[in-house]
Design an enzyme around this catalytic site. Structure first.
Site, PDB file in Angstrom:
ATOM      1  N   THR A  92     149.473  39.718  49.210  1.00 15.66           N
ATOM      2  CA  THR A  92     149.460  38.856  47.822  1.00 15.66           C
ATOM      3  C   THR A  92     147.775  39.424  47.790  1.00 15.66           C
ATOM      4  O   THR A  92     146.781  38.691  47.911  1.00 15.66           O
ATOM      5  CB  THR A  92     149.050  37.466  48.052  1.00 15.66           C
ATOM      6  OG1 THR A  92     150.828  37.255  48.929  1.00 15.66           O
ATOM      7  CG2 THR A  92     148.781  36.738  47.200  1.00 15.66           C
ATOM      8  N   LYS A 140     154.472  36.081  43.335  1.00 15.37           N
ATOM      9  CA  LYS A 140     153.576  34.601  44.187  1.00 15.37           C
ATOM     10  C   LYS A 140     152.557  34.320  43.341  1.00 15.37           C
ATOM     11  O   LYS A 140     152.832  33.258  44.358  1.00 15.37           O
ATOM     12  CB  LYS A 140     153.073  36.091  45.057  1.00 15.37           C
ATOM     13  CG  LYS A 140     152.220  36.116  46.187  1.00 15.37           C
ATOM     14  CD  LYS A 140     153.367  35.481  47.002  1.00 15.37           C
ATOM     15  CE  LYS A 140     152.596  34.836  48.247  1.00 15.37           C
ATOM     16  NZ  LYS A 140     153.008  34.227  49.109  1.00 15.37           N
ATOM     17  N   LYS A 186     141.979  31.790  47.439  1.00 15.43           N
ATOM     18  CA  LYS A 186     142.109  33.581  46.857  1.00 15.43           C
ATOM     19  C   LYS A 186     143.229  32.872  45.480  1.00 15.43           C
ATOM     20  O   LYS A 186     143.443  33.356  44.765  1.00 15.43           O
ATOM     21  CB  LYS A 186     142.683  34.394  47.931  1.00 15.43           C
ATOM     22  CG  LYS A 186     142.951  35.516  46.939  1.00 15.43           C
ATOM     23  CD  LYS A 186     143.017  36.766  48.375  1.00 15.43           C
ATOM     24  CE  LYS A 186     144.596  36.236  48.386  1.00 15.43           C
ATOM     25  NZ  LYS A 186     145.172  37.098  49.355  1.00 15.43           N
TER      26      LYS A 186
HETATM   27  P1  NAD Z   1     144.771  37.950  58.882  1.00 13.87           P
HETATM   28  O1  NAD Z   1     143.227  37.825  58.100  1.00 13.87           O
HETATM   29  O2  NAD Z   1     145.547  36.808  59.472  1.00 13.87           O
HETATM   30  O3  NAD Z   1     145.831  38.988  58.026  1.00 13.87           O
HETATM   31  C1  NAD Z   1     144.967  40.473  57.758  1.00 13.87           C
HETATM   32  C2  NAD Z   1     144.643  41.396  58.532  1.00 13.87           C
HETATM   33  O4  NAD Z   1     144.234  42.848  58.089  1.00 13.87           O
HETATM   34  C3  NAD Z   1     143.474  41.028  59.598  1.00 13.87           C
HETATM   35  O5  NAD Z   1     144.337  41.334  60.992  1.00 13.87           O
HETATM   36  C4  NAD Z   1     142.967  41.967  60.009  1.00 13.87           C
HETATM   37  O6  NAD Z   1     141.733  42.448  60.710  1.00 13.87           O
HETATM   38  C5  NAD Z   1     143.218  43.109  59.286  1.00 13.87           C
HETATM   39  N1  NAD Z   1     142.252  43.673  57.854  1.00 13.87           N
HETATM   40  C6  NAD Z   1     141.835  43.997  57.633  1.00 13.87           C
HETATM   41  N2  NAD Z   1     141.005  44.712  56.598  1.00 13.87           N
HETATM   42  C7  NAD Z   1     142.025  45.559  57.104  1.00 13.87           C
HETATM   43  C8  NAD Z   1     141.525  47.082  56.801  1.00 13.87           C
HETATM   44  N3  NAD Z   1     140.748  47.748  56.279  1.00 13.87           N
HETATM   45  N4  NAD Z   1     142.024  47.821  57.650  1.00 13.87           N
HETATM   46  C9  NAD Z   1     143.232  47.323  59.033  1.00 13.87           C
HETATM   47  N5  NAD Z   1     143.451  46.126  58.737  1.00 13.87           N
HETATM   48  C10 NAD Z   1     142.632  45.538  58.396  1.00 13.87           C
HETATM   49  O7  NAD Z   1     146.053  37.394  56.760  1.00 13.87           O
HETATM   50  P2  NAD Z   1     147.219  37.150  57.361  1.00 13.87           P
HETATM   51  O8  NAD Z   1     147.810  35.399  57.139  1.00 13.87           O
HETATM   52  O9  NAD Z   1     148.406  37.940  58.276  1.00 13.87           O
HETATM   53  O10 NAD Z   1     148.311  37.745  55.358  1.00 13.87           O
HETATM   54  C11 NAD Z   1     147.779  38.656  54.790  1.00 13.87           C
HETATM   55  C12 NAD Z   1     148.185  39.023  53.612  1.00 13.87           C
HETATM   56  O11 NAD Z   1     149.627  37.993  53.636  1.00 13.87           O
HETATM   57  C13 NAD Z   1     147.660  38.250  52.760  1.00 13.87           C
HETATM   58  O12 NAD Z   1     147.021  38.817  51.674  1.00 13.87           O
HETATM   59  C14 NAD Z   1     148.011  36.600  52.025  1.00 13.87           C
HETATM   60  O13 NAD Z   1     147.008  35.965  51.398  1.00 13.87           O
HETATM   61  C15 NAD Z   1     149.006  36.864  52.296  1.00 13.87           C
HETATM   62  N6  NAD Z   1     150.195  35.485  52.908  1.00 13.87           N
HETATM   63  C16 NAD Z   1     150.356  35.256  54.169  1.00 13.87           C
HETATM   64  C17 NAD Z   1     150.562  34.472  54.324  1.00 13.87           C
HETATM   65  C18 NAD Z   1     150.647  33.012  55.792  1.00 13.87           C
HETATM   66  O14 NAD Z   1     151.422  32.333  55.730  1.00 13.87           O
HETATM   67  N7  NAD Z   1     149.115  33.635  56.173  1.00 13.87           N
HETATM   68  C19 NAD Z   1     152.367  34.057  53.546  1.00 13.87           C
HETATM   69  C20 NAD Z   1     152.424  34.783  52.199  1.00 13.87           C
HETATM   70  C21 NAD Z   1     151.046  35.607  52.661  1.00 13.87           C
END
Ligand code: NAD
Length: 293
Positions: free
Chosen positions: A94, A169, A244
Site C-alpha cells: 500500500t 485502497k 500511513k
Molecule cells: P511488515 O512490516 O510486516 O512487512 C514488510 C516487510 O518488508 C518486512 O519484513 C521488511 O523487513 C521488508 N522490507 C522492508 N524494506 C525492504 C527491502 N528494501 N528489501 C526487502 N525487504 C524489505 O508489513 P506488512 O503488514 O506485511 O505490510 C506490507 C504492506 O501491506 C504495507 O504496505 C501495508 O500497508 C500493506 N497491508 C498490510 C495489511 C496487514 O494487515 N498487515 C493489510 C493490507 C495491506
C-alpha cells in the site's frame, strides 16, 4: 509453473509467498529480515541473498513492502536493473499514488508489464488465500496478473489505470479507520453503561451497526476469538501502517479537494496513538486510548 521472485516477507508477504509456493510456483524469496526469509523457506520458497539476485531469471516479480520509499528504492536499485525484458511486475504494497505511477512509468519505459495491486483482508486473508486485490494498470497487464493474484486472493478487481489500485485502497482504509474508531467508542460507551460486551456484539453484529471492524476484527477480547484484542493487540495490521494510509488519504483529499472531516479526525487520533508508543501495536488497540489508558 512460473518462476516468481517475492520481495518483502512480513506479516502479509510471508503468507502470500507461501500460497504461491503451495500452488507449485517456483518462489525465490528475499527480505531484509533473515527470520522472515527462514519462515518463507519453511513454507516452500527458495532463498535469495539479495533482491537483485531474487529477480534474476524471474518471470514475475511480486513486492510487498511497507511504503512508497521502499518500493521506489527496491524497483530503482534492484528490480529494474536486473530483470529480463518483458517480465510481469506486481506491487502489492500500500503506497502513495505518485510512487505507484512513478514505478509503473519506469517499468513501462523498460518494456515490462506492471500493476499496482494492493490488498485488503489482513493476515487472516493472506494466510487463507482469500485477499481482495484492487488492481491498477493496463488491461493487458491486469489479464496477465490475474491468474497469479487468484492464488493469493478471492476477489480481484481491475480498478483502472496505474495508481487506481492504490487510490481505491486508501479510500477503503479511511473507511476502516473511521469504522474501527466508531466500534471502539461504542464498546467504551457500553462499558460505562454497564453492558456485557458479548451482548452488544450479538446485537450489533446482526444489526445496522455491523462492520468488518466489528465482526472480523472486534477490538475487545471475547466475541471474535481470532481478533488481535485476544492477544494483547499484537499486530496484525500495525497502527503505524494505518496512520500511513490515513496520511495518504488526507494528502489525496487535499489534492483532489474532497471534504473528509472524519478521515482527518481519524488521522489525528491515530497520530496520537502511534506517538504514545503504540506504533507496532495492532491498529485496533486504539480502543485502549479511547478507554483513557
Ligand atoms: P511488515 O512490516 O510486516 O512487512 C514488510 C516487510 O518488508 C518486512 O519484513 C521488511 O523487513 C521488508 N522490507 C522492508 N524494506 C525492504 C527491502 N528494501 N528489501 C526487502 N525487504 C524489505 O508489513 P506488512 O503488514 O506485511 O505490510 C506490507 C504492506 O501491506 C504495507 O504496505 C501495508 O500497508 C500493506 N497491508 C498490510 C495489511 C496487514 O494487515 N498487515 C493489510 C493490507 C495491506
Amino acid at each position: 509453473m512460473a518462476k516468481i521472485a517475492f520481495i518483502g516477507l512480513g506479516n502479509m508477504g510471508g503468507p502470500m509467498a507461501a500460497n504461491l509456493a503451495k500452488a507449485q510456483h517456483h518462489v525465490t524469496a528475499f527480505d531484509l529480515s533473515d527470520a522472515a526469509v527462514k519462515a518463507a523457506i519453511d513454507k516452500g520458497a527458495h532463498r535469495a541473498a539479495s533482491a537483485a539476485e531474487a529477480v534474476k531469471g524471474a518471470e514475475i516479480v511480486v513486492t510487498m513492502l511497507p511504503a512508497g520509499k521502499h518500493v521506489r528504492g527496491v524497483y530503482e536499485s534492484d528490480v529494474l536493473p536486473n530483470v529480463a525484458k518483458g517480465v510481469l511486475l506486481i506491487d502489492c504494497s500500500t503506497i502513495d499514488v505518485d510512487s505507484a505511477r512513478h514505478v509503473a512509468a519506469l517499468a513501462a519505459k523498460a518494456g515490462h508489464d506492471m500493476v499496482d495491486a494492493p490488498v485488503s483482508g489482513g493476515v487472516g486473508g493472506a494466510t487463507a488465500g482469500t485477499l481482495t486485490f484492487m488492481v491498477g494498470g493496463p488491461e493487458g497487464s491486469f489479464a496477465k496478473a490475474k491468474p497469479i493474484l487468484e492464488k493469493m486472493g478471492k476477489t480481484i478487481v481491475h480498478t483502472g489505470a496505474s495508481g487506481a489500485g492504490q487510490a481505491v485502497k486508501i479510500c477503503n482504509n479511511m473507511m476502516l479507520a473511521i469504522s474501527m474508531i466508531g466500534v471502539s467508542e461504542a464498546f467504551m460507551l457500553a462499558k460505562r453503561l454497564g453492558l456485557d460486551f458479548q451482548k452488544l456484539f450479538d446485537v450489533a453484529s446482526t444489526s445496522s451497526g455491523q462492520s468488518w471492524a466489528l465482526t472480523t476484527y472486534c477490538p475487545v477480547p471475547g466475541p471474535v476469538p481470532t481478533s488481535p484484542a485476544n492477544r494483547d493487540y499484537q499486530a496484525g495490521f500495525t497502527a503505524a501502517m494505518m496512520l500511513k494510509d490515513l496520511m495518504l488519504a488526507q494528502q489525496a483529499a487535499n489534492a483532489a479537494g474532497a471534504s473528509t472531516p472524519l478521515g482527518a479526525e481519524a488521522a489525528q487520533l491515530f497520530n496520537m496513538f502511534v506517538n504514545s508508543g503504540n506504533a507496532a501495536k495492532d491498529f485496533s488497540g486504539i480502543i485502549r486510548m479511547l478507554d483513557g489508558k
